[in-house]
Design an enzyme around this catalytic site. Sequence first.
Site, PDB file in Angstrom:
ATOM      1  N   ASP A  62       1.103  -1.260  -0.153  1.00  0.00           N
ATOM      2  CA  ASP A  62      -0.035   0.221  -0.060  1.00  0.00           C
ATOM      3  C   ASP A  62       0.821   1.340  -0.043  1.00  0.00           C
ATOM      4  O   ASP A  62       1.890   1.389   0.304  1.00  0.00           O
ATOM      5  CB  ASP A  62      -0.959  -0.056   1.218  1.00  0.00           C
ATOM      6  N   ASN A 128      -7.766  -3.062  13.706  1.00  0.00           N
ATOM      7  CA  ASN A 128      -9.307  -3.318  13.264  1.00  0.00           C
ATOM      8  C   ASN A 128      -9.196  -4.307  12.389  1.00  0.00           C
ATOM      9  O   ASN A 128     -10.161  -4.681  11.745  1.00  0.00           O
ATOM     10  CB  ASN A 128      -9.779  -2.033  12.467  1.00  0.00           C
ATOM     11  N   HIS A 130      -7.260  -4.839   9.510  1.00  0.00           N
ATOM     12  CA  HIS A 130      -6.937  -4.795   8.278  1.00  0.00           C
ATOM     13  C   HIS A 130      -5.632  -5.438   7.821  1.00  0.00           C
ATOM     14  O   HIS A 130      -4.819  -5.455   8.827  1.00  0.00           O
ATOM     15  CB  HIS A 130      -6.878  -3.292   7.777  1.00  0.00           C
ATOM     16  N   GLU A 135      -9.748  -2.045   4.788  1.00  0.00           N
ATOM     17  CA  GLU A 135     -10.433  -1.779   6.032  1.00  0.00           C
ATOM     18  C   GLU A 135     -11.665  -2.732   6.216  1.00  0.00           C
ATOM     19  O   GLU A 135     -12.283  -3.440   5.186  1.00  0.00           O
ATOM     20  CB  GLU A 135     -10.870  -0.129   6.152  1.00  0.00           C
TER      21      GLU A 135
HETATM   22  C1  GLP Z   1      -0.300   0.128   8.525  1.00  0.00           C
HETATM   23  C2  GLP Z   1      -0.064  -0.633   7.164  1.00  0.00           C
HETATM   24  C3  GLP Z   1      -0.451  -1.909   7.565  1.00  0.00           C
HETATM   25  C4  GLP Z   1       0.366  -2.508   8.572  1.00  0.00           C
HETATM   26  C5  GLP Z   1      -0.476  -1.978   9.849  1.00  0.00           C
HETATM   27  C6  GLP Z   1       0.135  -2.526  11.242  1.00  0.00           C
HETATM   28  O1  GLP Z   1      -1.627   0.691   8.557  1.00  0.00           O
HETATM   29  N1  GLP Z   1      -0.960  -0.112   6.212  1.00  0.00           N
HETATM   30  O2  GLP Z   1       0.341  -2.821   6.250  1.00  0.00           O
HETATM   31  O3  GLP Z   1       0.198  -3.986   8.736  1.00  0.00           O
HETATM   32  O4  GLP Z   1      -0.286  -0.490   9.803  1.00  0.00           O
HETATM   33  O5  GLP Z   1       1.182  -1.387  11.563  1.00  0.00           O
HETATM   34  P1  GLP Z   1       2.014  -1.593  12.971  1.00  0.00           P
HETATM   35  O6  GLP Z   1       3.008  -2.824  12.491  1.00  0.00           O
HETATM   36  O7  GLP Z   1       2.777  -0.403  12.964  1.00  0.00           O
HETATM   37  O8  GLP Z   1       1.306  -1.639  14.011  1.00  0.00           O
END
Ligand code: GLP
Length: 234
Positions: A62, A128, A130, A135
């Site tokens: 992303d 959440n 995702h 989402e």
């Molecule tokens: C972001 C990314 C995801 C990632 C998630 C968790 O929103 N788009 O790909 O898995 O957050 O992030 P973190 O590892 O900082 O908790």
Amino acid sequence: MKVKRFSSMDDLYSHAVATIVEAKNNGATTFGLATGGTMEPLYAKICKTDIDFSHCISFNLDEYVGLEATHQQSYAYYMNKHLLNQKPFLASYLPDGLAVDPLVETARYEGLLQQYPLDFQLLGIGQNGHIGFNEPGTSFASLTHLVTLEESTRQANARFFSSIDEVPRQAYTMGIQSIMRAKCILLLAVGEAKREVLERLLASDYTEDVPATALSKHPNVMVLTDLQEEENKL
Ligand code: GLP
């Protein structure tokens, strides 16, 4: 879905590196990569190895809409900083956060993914549920698309920006179907904040309300976590 629980973070990340090395030794050349705090120790560890990705291709899950690749919070910048500058791939693809036409950009990215099918996909998970920026409520049939981020996702990621107002409201993400096409998936769920969503994932629900539960139908998923099973849970 296989789950491995670790009491040492170092062991967890070493296992993740070993899984990537094994996939590569077994012929994987196309790697789907992820961002987020969870991945930073992993990339740091990879950079200390002699693993060579120079004949491999990477795709990122992303990218924020509206951030140029040189913006310090863009995922393009993150990837260069944490991995690609030290471990270059033959080619590395991310959605273009500054693309003028979202439909053209998502079709371009999905086309590349179909041209170079993913052998391996690395995933984090949002609180959440995702994966990528898919989402809750996203169709399991989704391909690369433009998303409006949930307020809770913007809040969770605000820690990387100087204020919540700077967190973009939209992003491009691979769809659930794009992710599910990967031959092998490694998901890291690290930290107490992920306990509730991990439990939902492992409860084998299959619901678009929790995007990560799509993975329960994938034949080759490994989940690594530092969260131990809660004892005496009724
Ligand atoms: C972001 C990314 C995801 C990632 C998630 C968790 O929103 N788009 O790909 O898995 O957050 O992030 P973190 O590892 O900082 O908790």
